[in-house]
Design an enzyme around this catalytic site. Sequence first.
Site, PDB file in Angstrom:
ATOM      1  N   THR A   1       0.869  -1.191   0.000  1.00 23.56           N
ATOM      2  CA  THR A   1       0.000   0.000   0.000  1.00 23.56           C
ATOM      3  C   THR A   1       0.900   1.234   0.000  1.00 23.56           C
ATOM      4  O   THR A   1       1.353   1.655  -1.068  1.00 23.56           O
ATOM      5  CB  THR A   1      -0.965   0.016   1.210  1.00 23.56           C
ATOM      6  OG1 THR A   1      -0.221  -0.177   2.411  1.00 23.56           O
ATOM      7  CG2 THR A   1      -2.003  -1.076   1.085  1.00 23.56           C
TER       8      THR A   1
ATOM      9  N   LYS B   1       3.651  -6.968   4.168  1.00 25.52           N
ATOM     10  CA  LYS B   1       3.354  -5.608   3.743  1.00 25.52           C
ATOM     11  C   LYS B   1       3.090  -4.790   4.998  1.00 25.52           C
ATOM     12  O   LYS B   1       2.715  -5.327   6.040  1.00 25.52           O
ATOM     13  CB  LYS B   1       2.175  -5.532   2.789  1.00 25.52           C
ATOM     14  CG  LYS B   1       0.817  -5.868   3.345  1.00 25.52           C
ATOM     15  CD  LYS B   1       0.072  -4.799   4.103  1.00 25.52           C
ATOM     16  CE  LYS B   1       0.073  -3.450   3.441  1.00 25.52           C
ATOM     17  NZ  LYS B   1      -0.741  -2.497   4.327  1.00 25.52           N
TER      18      LYS B   1
ATOM     19  N   THR C   1      -0.326  -9.095  13.567  1.00 23.50           N
ATOM     20  CA  THR C   1       0.413  -8.029  12.913  1.00 23.50           C
ATOM     21  C   THR C   1      -0.223  -7.648  11.613  1.00 23.50           C
ATOM     22  O   THR C   1      -1.318  -8.063  11.291  1.00 23.50           O
ATOM     23  CB  THR C   1       1.861  -8.449  12.645  1.00 23.50           C
ATOM     24  OG1 THR C   1       2.526  -7.346  12.053  1.00 23.50           O
ATOM     25  CG2 THR C   1       1.934  -9.620  11.699  1.00 23.50           C
TER      26      THR C   1
ATOM     27  N   GLU D   1       6.046   4.406   7.398  1.00 19.76           N
ATOM     28  CA  GLU D   1       5.602   5.577   6.635  1.00 19.76           C
ATOM     29  C   GLU D   1       6.455   6.796   6.955  1.00 19.76           C
ATOM     30  O   GLU D   1       6.535   7.230   8.095  1.00 19.76           O
ATOM     31  CB  GLU D   1       4.117   5.859   6.908  1.00 19.76           C
ATOM     32  CG  GLU D   1       3.214   4.916   6.126  1.00 19.76           C
ATOM     33  CD  GLU D   1       1.733   5.082   6.414  1.00 19.76           C
ATOM     34  OE1 GLU D   1       0.936   4.561   5.628  1.00 19.76           O
ATOM     35  OE2 GLU D   1       1.381   5.706   7.421  1.00 19.76           O
TER      36      GLU D   1
ATOM     37  N   ASN E   1      -0.167  10.708   5.966  1.00 13.95           N
ATOM     38  CA  ASN E   1      -1.396  10.408   6.688  1.00 13.95           C
ATOM     39  C   ASN E   1      -2.351  11.578   6.809  1.00 13.95           C
ATOM     40  O   ASN E   1      -3.494  11.409   7.238  1.00 13.95           O
ATOM     41  CB  ASN E   1      -1.066   9.838   8.058  1.00 13.95           C
ATOM     42  CG  ASN E   1      -0.510   8.445   7.898  1.00 13.95           C
ATOM     43  OD1 ASN E   1      -1.195   7.583   7.386  1.00 13.95           O
ATOM     44  ND2 ASN E   1       0.746   8.253   8.276  1.00 13.95           N
TER      45      ASN E   1
ATOM     46  N   THR F   1      -6.975  10.124  -0.551  1.00 18.78           N
ATOM     47  CA  THR F   1      -7.065  10.683  -1.909  1.00 18.78           C
ATOM     48  C   THR F   1      -5.883  10.262  -2.756  1.00 18.78           C
ATOM     49  O   THR F   1      -4.942   9.662  -2.273  1.00 18.78           O
ATOM     50  CB  THR F   1      -7.162  12.214  -1.845  1.00 18.78           C
ATOM     51  OG1 THR F   1      -6.116  12.693  -1.023  1.00 18.78           O
ATOM     52  CG2 THR F   1      -8.487  12.621  -1.292  1.00 18.78           C
TER      53      THR F   1
END
Lengths: 415, 415
Positions: A161, A187, A198, A284, A410, A415
């Site tokens: 993702t 992932k 997890t 991230e 985040n 979008t």
Amino acid sequence: MKIIDGGICAAKGFKASGTYCGIKKPSVDNINHDIKHKNDICLYVSDVVCNAAAVYTQNKVKGAPILVTKANLEKSGNKAIAVIANSKNANTCNADGVEKADRMCELVANELNIPKEQVIVASTGVIGQILPIEPIEKAVPVLAKGLCYNKNLEAATAIMTTDTIKKEYAVEFEINGTVCHLGGMAKGSGMIHPNMATTLNFITTDCAISSELLQKALSDIVKVTYNCLSIDGDTSTNDMVCIMANGLAFNDEITAEGEEYETFKNALYEVMANLTRMLAKDGEGATKLLECICSGAKNLDTAITVAKSVICSSLFKAAMFGEDANWGRVLCAIGYADAEFDINKVDVDLRSEKGTISVCKNGAGVEFSEEVAADILSADEIYIDINLNDGNTTAKAWGCDLTYDYVKINGDYRT
Amino acid sequence: MKIIDGGICAAKGFKASGTYCGIKKPSVDNINHDIKHKNDICLYVSDVVCNAAAVYTQNKVKGAPILVTKANLEKSGNKAIAVIANSKNANTCNADGVEKADRMCELVANELNIPKEQVIVASTGVIGQILPIEPIEKAVPVLAKGLCYNKNLEAATAIMTTDTIKKEYAVEFEINGTVCHLGGMAKGSGMIHPNMATTLNFITTDCAISSELLQKALSDIVKVTYNCLSIDGDTSTNDMVCIMANGLAFNDEITAEGEEYETFKNALYEVMANLTRMLAKDGEGATKLLECICSGAKNLDTAITVAKSVICSSLFKAAMFGEDANWGRVLCAIGYADAEFDINKVDVDLRSEKGTISVCKNGAGVEFSEEVAADILSADEIYIDINLNDGNTTAKAWGCDLTYDYVKINGDYRT
């Protein structure tokens, strides 16, 4: 034990494939303006029925695929042949979620001519958006046709993702002279703070091992690997680790604890710990991997709790992004960990490939060169060594720094 | 009840002062290039001995001032006259910390000619840096000389660290026809996730109330105000709330629970809830206040746990910064809250001065206009209304969005 290539296809008798079905939006290449279609769905299949084990998220909100997989493995007596997984849509908090997840299993079962309850299903992505089933109906025959013993990469990219790198790891090991293989893919980049389970992680092995011991090994290793990982403190609704063992290595099946079981567990630890590390490094917005090693604990739970507390501290994570040796924030996070130890015996070192400095001894600061500290913290991988001086147990936890990009990603995820 | 000015000087018989002693570095004004000296130490004193109560951080690492204050109140039988507090240096994790904190009390005691154990001491700022005592020795006589019944603002600014606004609140109320006053000041912007205590908060009142009931009221109200606040999940080492009641309103002393005690508790809630809200709004880097109201809970602990879980979610906080109505992240955070309820009965609305939208009904998403949602989320204060539909209890929690500036501030806090 030897590190090998192949991810989920490293074990004998596992075929995989991945494709683009239309759940992810096409993206435009900035350089040559080509339209790119990233894989968003994958399938992998064992040549023979496998013993299977899984652990699931402890979040009360559970993705529909979690509910369906759990029910399937119960019905099949922990046997599985195939796994289907999609990204970009979590199929969670949808009124028709279970129906759709079940339909995904049915599509695979019909295509491969296997029982529906031997199919594992997983979804990851946005919560609360209806999963379009038509693209999946069209994709399943394509996936089945594309299955190959070396297409692990197609599958590993299909489950990404916000991940920036694909995560695969595999090892070769021997059970009583028989060569076995164990590999996996994972992932995850955000909403990562596994609790008894997890983010999506898929493991395959050709080692013959009973379902009971497979589940025991998985649960034990999850505790010291994935459950010691935090990107942002948020426990996902769709977390799942599943392992399938097809026995095609033809070792004598492991049915009791002992040397062979330990060998298998070591291999599983090696793969899962390395996948965990990759997840942390690709958190991230992350620029740095943080690995906290808590030693000298009187028991495993204490070591894990202390190491995780440091890894989860937003303040410490931001300080690491700033390459600031603000060790007071390590002490603060150790202090609010829910565990028993004597804070006045705690030592802390900061370490990287560039060197090591002691920043705290017996719970109080020691003088150090800020220049040396800044140099050490300029590395990509930072190790925080905590010694509680209170016993002989060690545990590790993995995380990453908190950066502008985490906020950016985040602030505008949907979008 | 009436909101009034005056902060910690709103109650009769409390004098305050603040000054610059040199613990904070001087800063240069960007516009006229003047060197600015911000207040970094304050003192406040009651005209008569007060009943005192306090709650402290549950962090195992405790600042030296916490240890000294606790010991003093034990020795004095919960009586206090004066409070001294400095910012920029937490006096925590220092080998000579207790000695220095004790010396601060001694300096005040000698200057005011009062017993040392009736002095409360607090420090906030960087952990693990030796506190310079000479500037404080010079400052105490200046502070004592400067004491005035209206210098609450001098004190409120002296305790600020990364705070961008001073936090004061006070109310007037009646106990059996006697007018009483209760006011307070607070500091805090980062490392805020109070656990059984909070960041530095100082409350004064002229209401006559016994020490026992003062402590009970404080502990009860802390649970539903400061302990329902989180800026970043990090529980500070120096958290403390203390309240002093000097009785100068001359109401009949409150010595038992009943109507007067409830009136006092309401006033205390009003001041503490509003200070909590100010702390949330001034969270490090924050652009938005988030207030989560969990209703329909079967008990208070459930309501608090659910509301706090949402307020603490990094993902939800970042989504609010991005003004993205990503309600799946609210559901995810509700789901991993450690409390018992039926997720399939949960409703969620998002609300601001610009309107309200329902985003989730019975645990599943409902269709809504993204345009309307974006308009609602563009406000400075966002309310998340959660109804568990499982009882009659309500609780609130307060937090703020996660922004680039939080990362910036904490990437480089010490310099």
